[in-house]
Scaffold this active site. Sequence first.
Site, PDB file in Angstrom:
ATOM      1  CE1 TYR A 139       3.730   8.542  -2.912  1.00 39.12           C
ATOM      2  CE2 TYR A 139       1.911  10.000  -2.388  1.00 39.12           C
ATOM      3  CZ  TYR A 139       2.375   8.766  -2.778  1.00 39.12           C
ATOM      4  OH  TYR A 139       1.478   7.766  -3.027  1.00 39.12           O
ATOM      5  CG  ASP A 159      11.676  -7.218  -4.506  1.00 41.35           C
ATOM      6  OD1 ASP A 159      12.070  -7.006  -3.339  1.00 41.35           O
ATOM      7  OD2 ASP A 159      12.430  -7.637  -5.409  1.00 41.35           O
TER       8      ASP A 159
HETATM    9  C1  IPM Z   1      -3.543   7.266  -0.227  1.00 44.62           C
HETATM   10  C2  IPM Z   1      -3.832   7.767  -1.606  1.00 44.62           C
HETATM   11  C3  IPM Z   1      -3.076   9.078  -1.816  1.00 44.62           C
HETATM   12  C4  IPM Z   1      -1.590   8.773  -1.739  1.00 44.62           C
HETATM   13  C5  IPM Z   1      -3.410   9.824  -3.111  1.00 44.62           C
HETATM   14  C6  IPM Z   1      -4.898  10.051  -3.258  1.00 44.62           C
HETATM   15  C7  IPM Z   1      -2.657  11.113  -3.228  1.00 44.62           C
HETATM   16  O1  IPM Z   1      -3.513   6.796  -2.554  1.00 44.62           O
HETATM   17  O2  IPM Z   1      -3.853   7.989   0.744  1.00 44.62           O
HETATM   18  O3  IPM Z   1      -3.020   6.156  -0.099  1.00 44.62           O
HETATM   19  O4  IPM Z   1      -0.977   8.371  -2.730  1.00 44.62           O
HETATM   20  O5  IPM Z   1      -1.037   8.939  -0.653  1.00 44.62           O
END
Ligand code: IPM
Length: 362
Positions: free
Chosen positions: A143, A226
């Site tokens: 991320y 998985d």
């Molecule tokens: C979550 C959501 C978020 C993530 C998005 C909205 C950015 O899916 O909190 O799980 O991917 O973390």
Amino acid sequence: MAAQYRITILPGDGIGPEIMAVAVDVLKAIGKKCAIEFTFTEALIGGAAIDATGEPLPEKTLQECRQSDAVLLAAIGGYKWDSLPPQQRPEAGLLGLRAGLELFANLRPAKILPQLIDASSLKKEVVEGVDIMVVRELTGGIYFGKPRGIFSDESGVRRGVNTMVYSEAEIDRIGRVAFETARKRRGKLCSVDKANVLDVSQLWRDRMTKLSIEYPDVELSHLYVDNAAMQLLRAPKQFDTIVTGNLFGDILSDAAAMLTGSIGMLPSASLGASGPGLYEPVHGSAPDIAGQDKANPLAQVLSAAMMLRYSLNQPAAADLIEASVSQVLQSGFRTGDIMATGMTQLGCRGMGDALLQAIAAM
Ligand code: IPM
Ligand code: MG
């Protein structure tokens, strides 16, 4: 004297404002019962912030959150902003908030309530008694890893790049939260990775194994992601606490949520080493039903309970909220997502009123 807390509320987009209104009413009612005074300050995030200020996480919002005892968020995102580039989308606001408050540990409990066994798409025997805590790393991994972006080479061919990266320190700090969490539960921790393919996962597995020496009372196991996805659906009761990275945790926590019948029921807590925690439902902003009084506010309400428990150290108040949720379900009240024959269907506000009545009678 009443305990006093300053709470930043971030209603966000879609069904966010509706479910937040219910949670705030519930907190006020609980506050009266338990001698707790809340000061609520509303701030902008996500699409609502983009529309008002041009950015998904205005500096003012981050400042407001930093000055509060805890942050309660509803949901962000919607079709309207879907064509914006990643860094300008509502989601960037949420990711910025997690990073800005250094909320590296995301706790996502998936516990099946006895009243909702039939709402699960899996067989009763498979899900009865499921009680899982997913500990998801929240401020690292793919991320946030760099390099990232869409790059063109000399001939104009584009490549999309993201980087999955974890340092030992990042793995250790989420590992410690997970071992401590497992220790307070049933003492079983399953670390999920993709160590058969990814170097970053090999390091993850090495560190978790090393850390386990400090937690001899916790039984550590490892699964590839998985296989973990398959096992969650095949035999979910084998799991107690799961620890995993940001992306795998995002995916597995949605799967775990669905074991319990509806993602509309599940709260989460995001915590850092210090400073305010962030509490939000696992589900999203459901733009398709926004503004129609159809949303299930229970995950939001249960997020408020988690806030009382983890950030405000008010376990009795948290217990009361959780009991009121059990009570309304026991009385046969359901929102559309968990509706079953013989039950009484309510809208978002109706469910809120039922909760307030249950609390008043406690
Ligand atoms: C979550 C959501 C978020 C993530 C998005 C909205 C950015 O899916 O909190 O799980 O991917 O973390
Ligand atoms: Mg998700």
